[in-house]
Design a protein around this motif. Structure first.
Motif, mmCIF file in Angstrom:
data_model
loop_
_atom_site.group_PDB
_atom_site.id
_atom_site.type_symbol
_atom_site.label_atom_id
_atom_site.label_comp_id
_atom_site.label_asym_id
_atom_site.label_seq_id
_atom_site.Cartn_x
_atom_site.Cartn_y
_atom_site.Cartn_z
ATOM 1 N N ALA A 90 0.839 -1.207 0.000
ATOM 2 C CA ALA A 90 0.000 0.000 0.000
ATOM 3 C C ALA A 90 0.869 1.250 0.000
ATOM 4 C CB ALA A 90 -0.938 -0.013 1.193
ATOM 5 N N PRO A 91 1.723 1.403 -1.024
ATOM 6 C CA PRO A 91 2.627 2.561 -1.036
ATOM 7 C C PRO A 91 1.889 3.903 -1.071
ATOM 8 C CG PRO A 91 2.656 1.435 -3.161
ATOM 9 C CD PRO A 91 1.869 0.575 -2.215
ATOM 10 N N GLN A 92 0.649 3.897 -1.546
ATOM 11 C CA GLN A 92 -0.124 5.140 -1.633
ATOM 12 C C GLN A 92 -0.393 5.748 -0.264
ATOM 13 O OE1 GLN A 92 -1.360 2.084 -2.083
ATOM 14 N NE2 GLN A 92 -3.345 1.948 -1.051
ATOM 15 N N GLU A 106 2.913 5.163 4.388
ATOM 16 C CA GLU A 106 3.363 4.507 5.616
ATOM 17 C C GLU A 106 4.278 3.333 5.279
ATOM 18 O OE1 GLU A 106 2.751 5.549 8.697
ATOM 19 O OE2 GLU A 106 1.458 7.165 7.998
ATOM 20 N N ARG A 107 5.313 3.180 6.065
ATOM 21 C CA ARG A 107 6.230 2.054 5.852
ATOM 22 C C ARG A 107 5.867 0.860 6.729
ATOM 23 N NH1 ARG A 107 10.436 -0.069 3.567
ATOM 24 N NH2 ARG A 107 12.196 -0.875 4.748
ATOM 25 N N VAL A 108 5.253 1.119 7.880
ATOM 26 C CA VAL A 108 4.916 0.056 8.830
ATOM 27 C C VAL A 108 3.483 0.233 9.335
ATOM 28 C CG1 VAL A 108 7.327 -0.136 9.584
ATOM 29 C CG2 VAL A 108 5.726 1.261 10.899
ATOM 30 N N VAL A 109 2.971 -0.841 9.933
ATOM 31 C CA VAL A 109 1.710 -0.767 10.655
ATOM 32 C C VAL A 109 2.073 -0.551 12.126
ATOM 33 C CG1 VAL A 109 -0.419 -1.960 11.295
ATOM 34 C CG2 VAL A 109 0.621 -2.399 9.048
ATOM 35 N N PRO A 110 1.822 0.651 12.665
ATOM 36 C CA PRO A 110 2.159 0.903 14.073
ATOM 37 C C PRO A 110 1.407 -0.064 14.988
ATOM 38 C CG PRO A 110 1.611 2.951 12.945
ATOM 39 C CD PRO A 110 1.243 1.830 12.020
#
Length: 150
Positions: A113-115, A118-122
């Motif tokens: 989901a680059p759109q 976010e790089r991670v799911v907090p």
């Protein structure tokens, strides 16, 4: 049939949610997959997903109640076609466990989901933002589904 393992720290918030969300999306798309989830840590083995996470997921139509936490093992590299980590620390821990002869891909959930930017799911266990985690997981699950269908 693709076999996908979602991994977070304790397997009580993010990865069981990813398992349920992706399973629902794959079923709706009639994409045959096998999904599971695990944690890099062993603190919650055998426990159900965290109550507030279950409630937030349930509000969106995802039932986590039958899931139980487990820890990732070396055998998961043989049993799954793809392992997906929720953040970089989990990715590093998974890679440390990797057998030398394993070529199983290990990726970050948010790479689908680059759109979102976010790089991670907090981790909502710490942030307390269960809806944000679910928003990101849903976006990434949609992207993963598109990747597997192409």
């Amino acid at each position: 049939m693709q076999k996908i393992l979602f991994v977070c720290l304790g397997n009580i918030c993010r990865s069981p949610s990813a398992e349920a969300v992706f399973a629902a999306k794959a079923q709706a798309a009639r994409l045959p997959v096998i999904v599971d989830s695990a944690g890099t840590g062993n603190w919650h083995v055998g426990e159900p997903p965290y109550g507030p996470m279950q409630r937030a997921a349930s509000a969106r139509g995802y039932d986590l109640s039958s899931l139980r936490a487990r820890q990732i093992t070396v055998l998961d590299f043989e049993g799954f076609d793809l392992i997906i980590a929720m953040d970089e620390a989990n990715l590093r821990d998974i890679e440390r466990l990797r057998p030398s002869d394993s070529e199983t891909p290990v990726t970050l959930m948010m790479s689908y989901a680059p759109q979102t930017g976010e790089r991670v799911v907090p981790d909502p266990y710490y942030t307390r933002d269960f809806d944000e985690a679910l928003d990101l997981i849903e976006a990434a699950a949609t992207g993963l589904l598109a990747t597997l269908r192409s």
